[in-house]
Design a protein around this motif. Structure first.
Motif, PDB file in Angstrom:
ATOM      1  N   ALA A   1       0.831  -1.197   0.000  1.00 36.22           N
ATOM      2  CA  ALA A   1       0.000   0.000   0.000  1.00 36.22           C
ATOM      3  C   ALA A   1       0.866   1.248   0.000  1.00 36.22           C
ATOM      4  O   ALA A   1       1.945   1.270   0.604  1.00 36.22           O
TER       5      ALA A   1
ATOM      6  N   THR B   1      -8.730  -0.257   4.698  1.00 40.42           N
ATOM      7  CA  THR B   1      -9.004   1.166   4.510  1.00 40.42           C
ATOM      8  C   THR B   1      -8.004   1.960   5.327  1.00 40.42           C
ATOM      9  O   THR B   1      -7.253   1.410   6.118  1.00 40.42           O
TER      10      THR B   1
ATOM     11  N   LYS C   1      -3.378   3.685  -3.473  1.00 36.02           N
ATOM     12  CA  LYS C   1      -2.916   2.650  -4.402  1.00 36.02           C
ATOM     13  C   LYS C   1      -2.499   1.411  -3.618  1.00 36.02           C
ATOM     14  O   LYS C   1      -1.908   1.509  -2.542  1.00 36.02           O
ATOM     15  N   TYR C   2      -2.850   0.248  -4.168  1.00 38.30           N
ATOM     16  CA  TYR C   2      -2.403  -1.019  -3.600  1.00 38.30           C
ATOM     17  C   TYR C   2      -1.736  -1.798  -4.717  1.00 38.30           C
ATOM     18  O   TYR C   2      -2.379  -2.139  -5.716  1.00 38.30           O
TER      19      TYR C   2
ATOM     20  N   THR D   1      -2.357  -0.503  -8.104  1.00 36.13           N
ATOM     21  CA  THR D   1      -3.752  -0.414  -8.545  1.00 36.13           C
ATOM     22  C   THR D   1      -4.468   0.615  -7.697  1.00 36.13           C
ATOM     23  O   THR D   1      -4.284   0.659  -6.480  1.00 36.13           O
ATOM     24  N   SER D   2      -5.304   1.444  -8.320  1.00 34.76           N
ATOM     25  CA  SER D   2      -6.027   2.472  -7.583  1.00 34.76           C
ATOM     26  C   SER D   2      -6.911   1.839  -6.518  1.00 34.76           C
ATOM     27  O   SER D   2      -7.696   0.923  -6.797  1.00 34.76           O
ATOM     28  N   ALA D   3      -6.758   2.328  -5.271  1.00 36.00           N
ATOM     29  CA  ALA D   3      -7.510   1.770  -4.145  1.00 36.00           C
ATOM     30  C   ALA D   3      -8.557   2.742  -3.612  1.00 36.00           C
ATOM     31  O   ALA D   3      -9.523   2.317  -2.985  1.00 36.00           O
TER      32      ALA D   3
ATOM     33  N   CYS E   1     -10.349  -0.877  -0.359  1.00 35.88           N
ATOM     34  CA  CYS E   1     -10.321  -1.919  -1.377  1.00 35.88           C
ATOM     35  C   CYS E   1     -10.444  -3.283  -0.705  1.00 35.88           C
ATOM     36  O   CYS E   1     -10.345  -3.402   0.519  1.00 35.88           O
TER      37      CYS E   1
ATOM     38  N   TYR F   1      -5.050  -7.943  -5.354  1.00 33.59           N
ATOM     39  CA  TYR F   1      -6.176  -7.005  -5.451  1.00 33.59           C
ATOM     40  C   TYR F   1      -7.401  -7.714  -6.018  1.00 33.59           C
ATOM     41  O   TYR F   1      -7.313  -8.445  -7.002  1.00 33.59           O
TER      42      TYR F   1
ATOM     43  N   SER G   1     -10.590  -7.158  -7.942  1.00 28.34           N
ATOM     44  CA  SER G   1     -11.270  -6.173  -8.787  1.00 28.34           C
ATOM     45  C   SER G   1     -12.776  -6.393  -8.833  1.00 28.34           C
ATOM     46  O   SER G   1     -13.519  -5.552  -9.370  1.00 28.34           O
TER      47      SER G   1
END
Length: 222
Positions: free
Chosen positions: A90, A108, A113-114, A117-119, A123, A131, A133
């Motif tokens: 993260a 949270t 981003k994780y 990837t946009s978090a 997420c 991740y 999706s």
């Protein structure tokens, strides 16, 4: 009956324990748990998977001098579980973790981003740390998330300092469906005037919120 603890401490009794430790049911330090374990930043969150492995989240970037960005999974002896597929982890502080019945993991905090990837502050991860999706958050939360509470139905309460979720008004508390969409049957109206840091569910499923707020929907609640 053993207890995991995390925080800012560096010692328990006379034992060096750097921000993380396991205690016996008596409250004494469990010396069988990897005694060299140390983190270089605050531990805010712990989550326990069904196989006994532990997810640790917080502000840290190192565990025993191994680069671990704010999330790590540990084996039952305290060693790093290298099968946890968090990649580069993260990009900011994780403040809450909730392990779901299927061992998927909600996170949270201040994360945007994780593993690249946009978090968007919240997420869901698959049980292996990658991740997920299929948990669709849209634009996510617009500010820090601090806590989760889970209904038996799979619905998810989130509390924090945010005022919107996926562009919809959600003033510091929101309830989500199990797939990540907002549950519009739960509406806090004008919500809380300050941060929600903890949510617990009463036996009938009613949520109780705790935090630094003094009003809810315009009503004084001290």
């Amino acid at each position: 009956g053993k207890v995991y603890v995390g925080g800012t401490f560096t010692q328990i009794d006379s034992f060096a324990r750097i921000r993380f430790a396991r205690l016996l049911i008596t409250g004494k330090v469990d010396q069988s748990f990897y005694y060299q374990s140390k983190l270089n930043g605050i531990v805010y969150a712990l989550g326990y998977q069904s196989d006994g492995k532990l997810i640790v989240g917080g502000q840290f970037t190192l565990y025993n001098d191994v680069k671990i960005n704010r999330i790590v999974r540990l084996n039952t002896d305290g060693s790093i579980d290298n099968t946890f597929n968090s990649g580069i982890g993260a990009n900011n502080t994780i403040r809450a973790i909730s392990v779901l019945p299927d061992d998927k993991i909600l996170i949270t905090g201040d994360v945007t981003k994780y593993n690249m990837t946009s978090a968007k502050i919240i997420c869901r991860l698959k049980s292996d740390g990658s991740y997920d999706s299929t948990f669709v958050i849209g634009t996510g939360l617009n500010s820090t998330g601090y806590c989760f509470a889970m209904e038996s139905s799979g619905k998810i309460y989130v509390g924090g300092n945010f005022t919107t979720y996926a562009g919809t008004g959600a003033v510091r508390m929101v309830r989500l469906n199990s797939t990540g969409g907002i549950d519009n049957t739960f509406a806090v109206g004008t919500g809380f005037n300050n941060v929600v840091t903890k949510i617990v569910l009463e036996p009938d499923g009613s949520p109780v919120a705790v935090g630094s707020f003094t009003t809810f929907a315009g009503i004084t609640v001290n």
